[in-house]
Design a protein around this motif. Structure first.
Motif, mmCIF file in Angstrom:
data_model
loop_
_atom_site.group_PDB
_atom_site.id
_atom_site.type_symbol
_atom_site.label_atom_id
_atom_site.label_comp_id
_atom_site.label_asym_id
_atom_site.label_seq_id
_atom_site.Cartn_x
_atom_site.Cartn_y
_atom_site.Cartn_z
ATOM 1 N N LEU A 15 -6.871 1.616 -1.369
ATOM 2 C CA LEU A 15 -5.818 0.627 -1.643
ATOM 3 C C LEU A 15 -5.675 -0.374 -0.501
ATOM 4 O O LEU A 15 -5.428 -1.557 -0.740
ATOM 5 N N THR A 16 -5.857 0.097 0.741
ATOM 6 C CA THR A 16 -5.797 -0.832 1.884
ATOM 7 C C THR A 16 -6.954 -1.831 1.808
ATOM 8 O O THR A 16 -6.760 -3.027 2.044
ATOM 9 N N ALA B 1 -6.165 -4.296 -0.968
ATOM 10 C CA ALA B 1 -5.102 -5.226 -0.548
ATOM 11 C C ALA B 1 -5.641 -6.247 0.447
ATOM 12 O O ALA B 1 -5.324 -7.437 0.355
ATOM 13 N N ALA C 164 -12.171 5.191 -6.628
ATOM 14 C CA ALA C 164 -11.693 4.355 -5.513
ATOM 15 C C ALA C 164 -12.809 3.438 -5.015
ATOM 16 O O ALA C 164 -12.594 2.232 -4.830
ATOM 17 N N ILE D 168 2.649 2.025 -3.495
ATOM 18 C CA ILE D 168 1.691 2.254 -4.593
ATOM 19 C C ILE D 168 0.940 3.569 -4.371
ATOM 20 O O ILE D 168 0.737 4.343 -5.314
ATOM 21 N N THR D 169 0.551 3.838 -3.132
ATOM 22 C CA THR D 169 -0.160 5.100 -2.847
ATOM 23 C C THR D 169 0.725 6.294 -3.203
ATOM 24 O O THR D 169 0.273 7.237 -3.870
ATOM 25 N N VAL E 189 0.814 -1.227 0.000
ATOM 26 C CA VAL E 189 0.000 0.000 0.000
ATOM 27 C C VAL E 189 0.847 1.278 0.000
ATOM 28 O O VAL E 189 0.591 2.193 -0.790
#
Lengths: 214, 154
Positions: A77-78, A81, B22, A49-50, A46
């Motif tokens: 993203l977390t 993942a 997102a 990539i973030t 994470v």
């Protein structure tokens, strides 16, 4: 006396240990090595990539909503993942679901400013990977003390939860079992913080809470 | 971060775009990985039942939408074969230990069995604070009885 920013990711004022939010994670996930491996893997995925996404799309991020967008991206993203890791390790991800939520906080309250001062996307990615490495080293140092004393074993994540790969029942019934519990973690972290400040003062002559502290 | 090159109207729209992208990604990945995770959990429940010498087996998972799906307080829910009740998989955290457990809600409207899923959870149970599992048990029982009452009233 050196400038704080020159003191690196570990000792600098923007390093992982300078933020209390990272201690929450360190405290929570270091009772079992299976959990430490899971959280470290997610952080390794994470953080870089973030930083790469935010750095490469800087033009699309209005300054006014900078913090909000950063929080949305790292949280998304977390979540992604953790969903991906739940395929091979469903039980460890369930066990750590609450702690996974602390990863975005750890990222935004950590050293993100340094990442965006980087000249390129690759440099931001490498800096964040170093952040993740610092966290992982600290977490593994803690878990290698806590789990053998608490559980008398070391574990790795597996599809059905923690898989122990060596076990000593005599150690797990030993009085130091409290080390794996919350109280033991607080005591250990207290010692680590004291040691950290002492070494930092010896190396750089600058205490964490200001120049008057000795 | 430089964002000054964009016009104010685009700048106002961009946070929503980031949020939308997102959220869409998270929902899409959750949707595709959820079935796989439910299948793994169902297999684990069956193995735990077999090890405990119980003849009950999981039939299917209960989706979190529809009349039977909403208002569940904790965990993933499964239906047992031959109408023998439901299973709720939930996770308990406390005192540096965490365990994933399966609570069996029988057709007699009571929780008659709680089994740990996996060896790690079995080892963690003695380390959890006393009474914590019972607290979850009563929460799940209350939730399931509420769902039953709602289904019967329709």
């Amino acid at each position: 006396m050196k400038d704080d920013k020159d003191t690196g990711l570990f000792w600098g004022s923007e390093g992982q240990l300078s933020s209390l939010s990272c201690f929450v994670l360190l405290f929570a996930v270091t009772s079992r090595m299976a959990h430490t491996i899971l959280i470290s893997s997610v952080i390794f995925l994470v953080f870089p990539i973030t930083s790469a996404i935010l750095k490469s799309s800087a033009i699309l991020i209005p300054q006014r909503h900078d913090f909000f967008i950063r929080m949305v991206i790292v949280s998304a993203l977390t979540a992604i993942a953790s969903r991906l890791f739940s395929i091979p390790w469903p039980i460890p991800v369930r066990d750590c679901a609450f702690y996974l939520g602390a990863i975005p906080l750890c990222y935004v309250s950590g050293s993100y400013k340094l990442r965006f001062e980087s000249k390129s996307t690759l440099a931001a990615l490498v800096s964040s990977a170093k952040d993740a490495l610092v966290f992982s080293v600290l977490a593994f140092a803690l878990v290698l003390v806590r789990e053998p004393f608490g559980y008398g074993a070391l574990s790795v994540p597996g599809p059905e939860g923690a898989i122990e790969f060596f076990g000593l029942s005599a150690v797990s019934s030993f009085g130091a079992r409290f080390v794996s519990a919350g109280a033991g973690a607080f005591i250990l972290i207290g010692y680590i913080v004291a040691l950290y400040r002492k070494i930092r003062f010896r190396l750089y002559g600058k205490p964490l809470c200001g120049d008057n502290e000795r | 971060m430089k964002g000054n090159e964009l016009s104010p109207s685009i700048s106002r729209f961009l946070p929503f775009l980031w949020w939308l992208v997102a959220t869409t990604l998270v929902v899409a990945i959750s949707f595709f990985s959820a079935n796989l995770e439910r299948k793994t959990l169902a297999d684990m429940i069956d193995r735990a039942l077999k090890a405990a010498g119980d003849s009950r087996r999981v039939e299917s998972s209960i989706p979190s939408w529809g009349p039977d799906g909403v208002a569940s307080l904790a965990g993933e829910r499964f239906l047992l074969k031959k109408n023998e009740g439901k299973v709720v998989v939930f996770t308990v955290n406390g005192s540096g230990a965490s365990a994933t457990l399966a609570a069996f809600y029988s057709s007699k409207k009571s929780i008659d069995l709680i089994l740990p899923l996996g060896e790690g959870s079995r080892q963690a149970i003695p380390r959890l604070p006393a009474g914590l599992i019972d607290t979850y048990k009563y929460r799940i029982l209350e939730s399931e009885q509420k769902i039953d009452r709602r289904i019967q009233s329709k």
